[in-house]
Design an enzyme around this catalytic site. Structure first.
Site, PDB file in Angstrom:
ATOM      1  CB  ALA A  76      -0.935   0.008   1.205  1.00 26.69           C
ATOM      2  CG  ASP A  77       2.831   4.959  -1.587  1.00 32.26           C
ATOM      3  OD1 ASP A  77       3.848   4.828  -0.882  1.00 32.26           O
ATOM      4  OD2 ASP A  77       2.540   6.034  -2.158  1.00 32.26           O
ATOM      5  CB  THR A  78      -1.147   6.904   1.988  1.00 36.57           C
ATOM      6  OG1 THR A  78      -1.816   5.677   2.262  1.00 36.57           O
ATOM      7  CG2 THR A  78      -2.123   8.055   2.205  1.00 36.57           C
TER       8      THR A  78
END
Length: 206
Positions: A76-78
């Site tokens: 995941a990446d934000t």
């Protein structure tokens, strides 16, 4: 909680806690990848690319390989986006203060990409949440930085902590802002065969 059913390609305690909140115990395997955006890369494409890269990279991690088979791997990446500008994690105090001044009193977007590498191949998606921060003054920004909370957070604030005091409006997924959109993540995991519900034990008949 049962044994690990997936591998999380992240050292983020927030993502581990979110998975635990829906009953999923994950092995963690942090990976180091270049998170620099490509020229003119849209933020939605960036977070998906990075999430996929993390999921693929962690698939070779010894911790993610069980006795019988490779565990599905979640990456995941934000990022935070305001006026088309991507805000990652602040480099230092000055950068973090600058980010909060830019976001102060304004609507912006938090975009999280999620990818799962598993039996069905590599699948991914992104989720966008709209947020407005109230007006912040310099004293608040300085005091907030002094807590240490903003240091490793995209946009320089954490909605799951004291940064929640700044949020006047939110539209979308709260968990995505924390780091993992649980509804959409559950869909990807179920597609990869990860059981989200374990049957209740059957009681013996008298």
């Amino acid at each position: 909680m049962s044994g690990p059913r997936l591998c999380l390609a992240s050292a983020s305690p927030r993502r581990s806690e979110l998975l635990a909140s829906i009953g999923l115990n994950a092995i963690t395997c942090a990976v180091d990848i270049d998170e620099t955006p490509l020229p003119e890369e849209p933020p939605e494409a960036l977070v998906i690319r990075l999430a996929e890269a993390k999921a693929v990279a962690a698939s070779t991690c010894d911790a993610c390989i069980g006795d019988a088979a490779q565990l599905p791997v979640l990456g995941a990446d934000t990022v935070v986006v305001c006026d088309g500008r991507i805000f990652g994690k602040p480099r230092d105090r000055a950068d973090g203060a600058w980010m909060l001044r830019q976001l102060s009193g304004r609507r912006h977007h938090v975009i999280t990409g999620v990818a799962v590498n598993g039996p069905q191949g590599l699948v991914s998606l992104s989720v966008t949440t709209h947020i407005t921060l109230r007006q912040l003054d310099s004293n608040e920004i300085d005091a907030y930085w002094a807590t240490g909370e903003p240091l490793d957070k995209a946009g320089g604030f954490a909605i799951q902590g004291r940064g929640a005091l700044f949020v006047s409006y939110l539209e979308g997924s709260h968990s995505a802002v924390v780091g993992l959109p649980l509804y959409e993540t559950a869909q990807l995991l179920a597609y990869q065969g990860v059981e989200l519900w374990t049957p209740a034990p059957q009681q013996a008949m008298p």
